[in-house]
Write a protein that holds these residues in place. Sequence first.
Motif, mmCIF file in Angstrom:
data_model
loop_
_atom_site.group_PDB
_atom_site.id
_atom_site.type_symbol
_atom_site.label_atom_id
_atom_site.label_comp_id
_atom_site.label_asym_id
_atom_site.label_seq_id
_atom_site.Cartn_x
_atom_site.Cartn_y
_atom_site.Cartn_z
ATOM 1 N N GLY A 171 -40.304 -40.968 -32.006
ATOM 2 C CA GLY A 171 -39.684 -39.653 -32.156
ATOM 3 C C GLY A 171 -39.859 -38.871 -30.874
ATOM 4 O O GLY A 171 -40.507 -39.335 -29.937
ATOM 5 N N ASP A 172 -39.305 -37.676 -30.865
ATOM 6 C CA ASP A 172 -39.316 -36.885 -29.641
ATOM 7 C C ASP A 172 -40.576 -36.052 -29.468
ATOM 8 O O ASP A 172 -40.841 -35.541 -28.391
ATOM 9 C CB ASP A 172 -38.109 -35.936 -29.643
ATOM 10 N N SER A 173 -41.337 -35.904 -30.547
ATOM 11 C CA SER A 173 -42.464 -34.966 -30.467
ATOM 12 C C SER A 173 -43.544 -35.489 -29.531
ATOM 13 O O SER A 173 -43.599 -36.670 -29.204
ATOM 14 C CB SER A 173 -43.055 -34.767 -31.850
ATOM 15 N N GLU A 174 -44.412 -34.589 -29.120
ATOM 16 C CA GLU A 174 -45.581 -34.999 -28.337
ATOM 17 C C GLU A 174 -46.633 -35.579 -29.274
ATOM 18 O O GLU A 174 -47.540 -36.280 -28.847
ATOM 19 C CB GLU A 174 -46.197 -33.779 -27.648
ATOM 20 N N TYR A 175 -46.488 -35.217 -30.539
ATOM 21 C CA TYR A 175 -47.521 -35.600 -31.513
ATOM 22 C C TYR A 175 -47.484 -37.079 -31.907
ATOM 23 O O TYR A 175 -48.513 -37.765 -31.922
ATOM 24 C CB TYR A 175 -47.378 -34.697 -32.742
ATOM 25 N N LEU A 176 -46.282 -37.575 -32.208
ATOM 26 C CA LEU A 176 -46.203 -38.945 -32.733
ATOM 27 C C LEU A 176 -46.824 -40.008 -31.817
ATOM 28 O O LEU A 176 -47.550 -40.877 -32.298
ATOM 29 C CB LEU A 176 -44.757 -39.296 -33.089
ATOM 30 N N PRO A 177 -46.585 -39.949 -30.496
ATOM 31 C CA PRO A 177 -47.244 -40.956 -29.641
ATOM 32 C C PRO A 177 -48.770 -40.879 -29.717
ATOM 33 O O PRO A 177 -49.453 -41.886 -29.560
ATOM 34 C CB PRO A 177 -46.760 -40.590 -28.234
ATOM 35 N N MET A 178 -49.292 -39.676 -29.969
ATOM 36 C CA MET A 178 -50.753 -39.536 -30.066
ATOM 37 C C MET A 178 -51.262 -40.136 -31.381
ATOM 38 O O MET A 178 -52.304 -40.772 -31.415
ATOM 39 C CB MET A 178 -51.166 -38.058 -29.975
ATOM 40 N N LEU A 179 -50.480 -39.934 -32.433
ATOM 41 C CA LEU A 179 -50.843 -40.546 -33.713
ATOM 42 C C LEU A 179 -50.856 -42.067 -33.562
ATOM 43 O O LEU A 179 -51.786 -42.757 -34.000
ATOM 44 C CB LEU A 179 -49.821 -40.110 -34.784
ATOM 45 N N ARG A 180 -49.829 -42.579 -32.895
ATOM 46 C CA ARG A 180 -49.718 -44.014 -32.635
ATOM 47 C C ARG A 180 -50.910 -44.518 -31.822
ATOM 48 O O ARG A 180 -51.523 -45.544 -32.142
ATOM 49 C CB ARG A 180 -48.420 -44.204 -31.839
ATOM 50 N N THR A 181 -51.249 -43.766 -30.783
ATOM 51 C CA THR A 181 -52.383 -44.147 -29.933
ATOM 52 C C THR A 181 -53.682 -44.149 -30.739
ATOM 53 O O THR A 181 -54.492 -45.079 -30.618
ATOM 54 C CB THR A 181 -52.516 -43.167 -28.744
ATOM 55 N N ALA A 182 -53.870 -43.125 -31.562
ATOM 56 C CA ALA A 182 -55.096 -43.038 -32.369
ATOM 57 C C ALA A 182 -55.214 -44.268 -33.268
ATOM 58 O O ALA A 182 -56.275 -44.894 -33.352
ATOM 59 C CB ALA A 182 -55.094 -41.761 -33.204
ATOM 60 N N ILE A 183 -54.115 -44.615 -33.918
ATOM 61 C CA ILE A 183 -54.153 -45.771 -34.827
ATOM 62 C C ILE A 183 -54.470 -47.047 -34.050
ATOM 63 O O ILE A 183 -55.301 -47.857 -34.475
ATOM 64 C CB ILE A 183 -52.808 -45.910 -35.574
ATOM 65 N N ARG A 184 -53.855 -47.201 -32.891
ATOM 66 C CA ARG A 184 -54.104 -48.415 -32.099
ATOM 67 C C ARG A 184 -55.556 -48.469 -31.603
ATOM 68 O O ARG A 184 -56.176 -49.530 -31.571
ATOM 69 C CB ARG A 184 -53.112 -48.501 -30.942
ATOM 70 N N CYS A 185 -56.089 -47.333 -31.169
ATOM 71 C CA CYS A 185 -57.479 -47.308 -30.682
ATOM 72 C C CYS A 185 -58.458 -47.646 -31.802
ATOM 73 O O CYS A 185 -59.467 -48.309 -31.578
ATOM 74 C CB CYS A 185 -57.834 -45.934 -30.120
ATOM 75 N N ILE A 186 -58.170 -47.150 -33.014
ATOM 76 C CA ILE A 186 -59.075 -47.403 -34.135
ATOM 77 C C ILE A 186 -58.917 -48.842 -34.621
ATOM 78 O O ILE A 186 -59.873 -49.530 -34.937
ATOM 79 C CB ILE A 186 -58.792 -46.407 -35.289
ATOM 80 N N ASN A 187 -57.674 -49.304 -34.617
ATOM 81 C CA ASN A 187 -57.372 -50.622 -35.159
ATOM 82 C C ASN A 187 -57.910 -51.767 -34.302
ATOM 83 O O ASN A 187 -58.490 -52.723 -34.807
ATOM 84 C CB ASN A 187 -55.857 -50.747 -35.320
#
Lengths: 314, 314
Positions: free
Chosen positions: B221-237
């Motif tokens: 998506g275009d938001s600044e937020y979604l890439p951070m959510l994605r990054t958080a999930i990848r870092c935790i996963n």
Amino acid sequence: MATLIAPRDFSPIEDAENLKKACQGWGTDESAVISILGHRNLFQRRLIRSAYEEIYHEDLIAQLQSELTGHFEKAVCHWILDPADRDALLLNSELRKLAPNHRVIVEIACIRSPEDLLGVRRAYRFRYKQSLEEDIACHTTDTLRKILVALVSAYRYDGDEINEEMAESEARILHDEIHGNNPVHEETIRILSTRSKAQLNATFNHYKDIYKTSITKGLTGDSEYLPMLRTAIRCINDPKKYLAKVLWSVINTVGTDQEALSRVIIDSAEKDLKGIKEVFLRRNNVPLEEAVARDTTGDYKNFLLALLGSEEAS
Amino acid sequence: MATLIAPRDFSPIEDAENLKKACQGWGTDESAVISILGHRNLFQRRLIRSAYEEIYHEDLIAQLQSELTGHFEKAVCHWILDPADRDALLLNSELRKLAPNHRVIVEIACIRSPEDLLGVRRAYRFRYKQSLEEDIACHTTDTLRKILVALVSAYRYDGDEINEEMAESEARILHDEIHGNNPVHEETIRILSTRSKAQLNATFNHYKDIYKTSITKGLTGDSEYLPMLRTAIRCINDPKKYLAKVLWSVINTVGTDQEALSRVIIDSAEKDLKGIKEVFLRRNNVPLEEAVARDTTGDYKNFLLALLGSEEAS
């Protein structure tokens, strides 16, 4: 200043032995328990608990739980615990209630030092195998959840430096949000949960200067959230005054909330209960010891009075 | 496992003296700096820094800052710092940029252990006289702010116990919120920032089982937020996989992001850089050392290779 009167010299082994004696035979010698534990500081209580464990292979708290009863038992056992562990226990038992008193959460989050609050979170995780904020988030919703989670997760700067310009601008932000139509209060929660206490007090002062009224004045409404916001501001602004008010309202409620009474006295006895007593007397024209003595009975009364540094108790 | 090769026996005084010698006279002996500091673990570097201060009344980092230049200087100085202090510095320098890379915040918040993250917050407060979350909240807005503040404030439980039922129900909550029309993502942020990593990984697995796709797949998506959510999930996963990907993308970008390259290698050299190297080789068919050597030059290259445990460097 503390109200607790503890001897300089003491023997943890003798104390442990005397506590054991007090628990043996028919009935328990409650006054011996009070005369020992009601006059030992945190460090001394830790040593007594260790000595007891060492000598009798039994946890002192478990022993006292089986010997004592009611509010007295609970108060003595809470008193033996380390403060962070005690707070974790209080928070969890509040969260497990059908109608939790969220003020306890706000009180602990806003009155403890930032470092002590981390200690509480650590103790909570250790005891309950989940994080404090996780548990709070599960039990609450909406704005109430937001403010509670933000307050317990805070790790404020605790220096004295203040940015006056920021304080003024944030006072205006708080006013606009509190008196505006947007109930989301995002900036309010951000400011309350991230700024240092010194900075927040400067902000509250600017609020008073600009709007000629205290920030807590406008905070009424039906929500569960607003009273918590109010409590947070009062705890940050003047914890002694806040705690003196808690004690007064507890004592003046029919069917005294003994849990709250114990909580405040036990936590403050080694901190600034003297200051709280002064505020209490100034505001209510009655000494706290007198009010407590009127409102409690038996061993429980004697134990609280001992923590209050009252002569009567010994 | 670590890649750093450090001797068992060493003398902090000799090291301090040899570092001083390397800095004296015309020009600096960079290879001496690398052969010493590129082969000392955290504990040893602390002792060398203290010995240097003791002998020369000068901070080793300040000395090296004035002797070395460019990415090499920055890397060596970051390497000497304690990890929590280094993270605090990285976070602050990111926040001060006109266009901060918020991924650095997410990376530190989600990859460090809960206890280490508290250490970073403590170091930040000590260095900058304000709290990390305060600074982040000032520099961001909306959902981006919410996720970043929540992630850095987290103090997750870090045991292995998992509640499978909760994992399944929260997988559904995540799906409904991510693919629903409500962009607020309150539950998503609550789950991501309060649950333990083990619990979250169980939730991600349930997500995959139920919806036959990885949870990160839909997160565009275009938001600044979604890439951070994605990054958080990848870092935790899978932090190793995430960091290997960071290194690969850094190396394959025109004008390599040397800051990111240094950041990952320096932080991991004493942790699991060996594991990251294995993932890197498996995914890209080229050894990390080779890729780094191709993409960097001079002393900077030699220093990174030393931390990577490469023979070339010594």
